[in-house]
Write an enzyme that holds these catalytic residues in place. Sequence first.
Site, short mmCIF file in Angstrom:
data_model
loop_
_atom_site.label_atom_id
_atom_site.label_comp_id
_atom_site.label_asym_id
_atom_site.label_seq_id
_atom_site.Cartn_x
_atom_site.Cartn_y
_atom_site.Cartn_z
N GLU A 1 39.77 44.08 49.43
CA GLU A 1 39.83 45.30 48.64
C GLU A 1 40.38 44.97 47.25
O GLU A 1 40.90 43.86 47.04
CB GLU A 1 40.72 46.34 49.34
N PRO A 2 40.28 45.90 46.31
CA PRO A 2 40.79 45.61 44.96
C PRO A 2 42.24 45.17 44.95
O PRO A 2 42.64 44.34 44.13
CB PRO A 2 40.60 46.94 44.23
N GLU B 1 36.20 33.24 51.29
CA GLU B 1 36.71 32.99 52.65
C GLU B 1 38.14 32.45 52.63
O GLU B 1 38.53 31.62 53.45
CB GLU B 1 35.81 32.02 53.42
#
Length: 390
Positions: free
Chosen positions: A135-136, A370
Amino acid sequence: MPDGTEDGTDRRLPTDEARALLALVRDIARREIAPRAAEEEAAGQFPRELFALLSRTGLLGLPYDPAYGGGGQPYEVYLQVLEELAAARLTVGLGVSVHTLACHALASSGTGEQRAAHLPAMLTGGLLGAYCLSEPSAGSDAAALRTRAVRDGDAWVLDGTKAWITHGGVADFLTVMARTGGPGPRGISAFLVPGDAPGLTAAPPERKMGMSGSPTAQLHFDGVRVPDARRLGAEGQGFTLALAALDAGRLGIAACAVGLARAALDLAVAHARERHQFGRPVADFQGLRFLLADMATQIEAGRALYLEAARLRDEGRPYGRAAAMAKLFCSDAAMRVTTDAVQVLGGYGYTADFPAERYLREAKMLQIVEGTNQIQRVVIARHLVGPESR
C-alpha cells in the site's frame, strides 16, 4: 546460442517430460516473445494475448495440482521455465511469476470447494492474476497495511488502496490482503476478488524507468463486496499466507533475474565477437574477456542458488533463508551483469537501438520487488542470529 550460456541451455532436468517442456518454452520464446519484445516495451504495450497463449499451453499453472488444471511440476522445473521466459522478455517472465504468486493462497489454503470453483480458470482458463499486499504507506512494513474488510452478513466490504500492483487494471482476479481485526499481522485476512468487482478501480499506470510493457498501478477499493466464500484461509491468517507466497515469489524473481542477465551476456558476447578494433575482434582483448568471464560466473552461481532453494522447497524442507539469498544474489548479479553489458557495447550500449540499456533499466526493478534487497538481508540475518532485540 553464444558460448556465454551454452552450458546453461543443457541444464540437468529431472525427467524427459521436463526436458520436453523446456524445449517447448524455448520455442515459444524464440517465435512468439523475443521478436516483439523491444518494440512493445518501447510502446508500453502489455502482451495480453501472449498470456492467453501461455495459459492454453499450461504455462500459467506449472507448479500446481493437475487435479485443478495445474502442471504438477516441481519448482526446480518451473523456475527454469521462468528463466527462459525472462531471457526473452522480462515482462513475460515476471508476469508469469506474479500470476503464480496470485494463485498461491488459494492453491495452498483454499477449501476443496474453493479450489474446484476457481483454480481451473486461473490455471488454464485464460485468466490473469494480481497480488495485492503493498500500500502507499505499507511497503517493506507490509503488516502496517490499512485496507479494511468489514463483515456485512455473509459478505465482506473492502475499502482502501493497494499500490505497486503488477497487472493492476488488467488482472482478472486479485488476491487481496485486508485488515479484518486489530493492528499488526494477526489482524489480516486474505480474499479472492474478481478483477471487475463493483467499486474496484485502477489508477493510471505508474510511469517507470523500465518494464514499460508491464502495467503497475494503484487499485482503489470503495465498498467492494466479497462473499465470505471468497475468504482464503481462516480469519487472521492472511499475513501468514502472504509471507508463504512471498518466499515462493522470491524464487521467481531470482529465476527471472538470471534470465535477464543471460540475455545481457548473450548480447555482450555476440557484440564482442562481431565488433572489430585495432584490426581484430574486441573479444580478443584480455580485459574484455575477463569481464565476460565474470558475468558468466555470476549467472551460473545465481542459477545454482535458486535451484538449491527450489529443491529444498520441493522436498518439503524450510527454504525461506535460501529463497532470500537467491533473490538477493540473483538480482544484484543481474544489475552487475547488465551494467557490464552496456560497458562492453560502449556507445552502442547507451542507445535505445540495442537492448542493453533496457536490460539495465529492468534489472534495477528486480532489486526492489518481492521485498527490497535490504529486506532480504534482514531475513537472512534473522535466520543466522535471531530477531532484533527490542
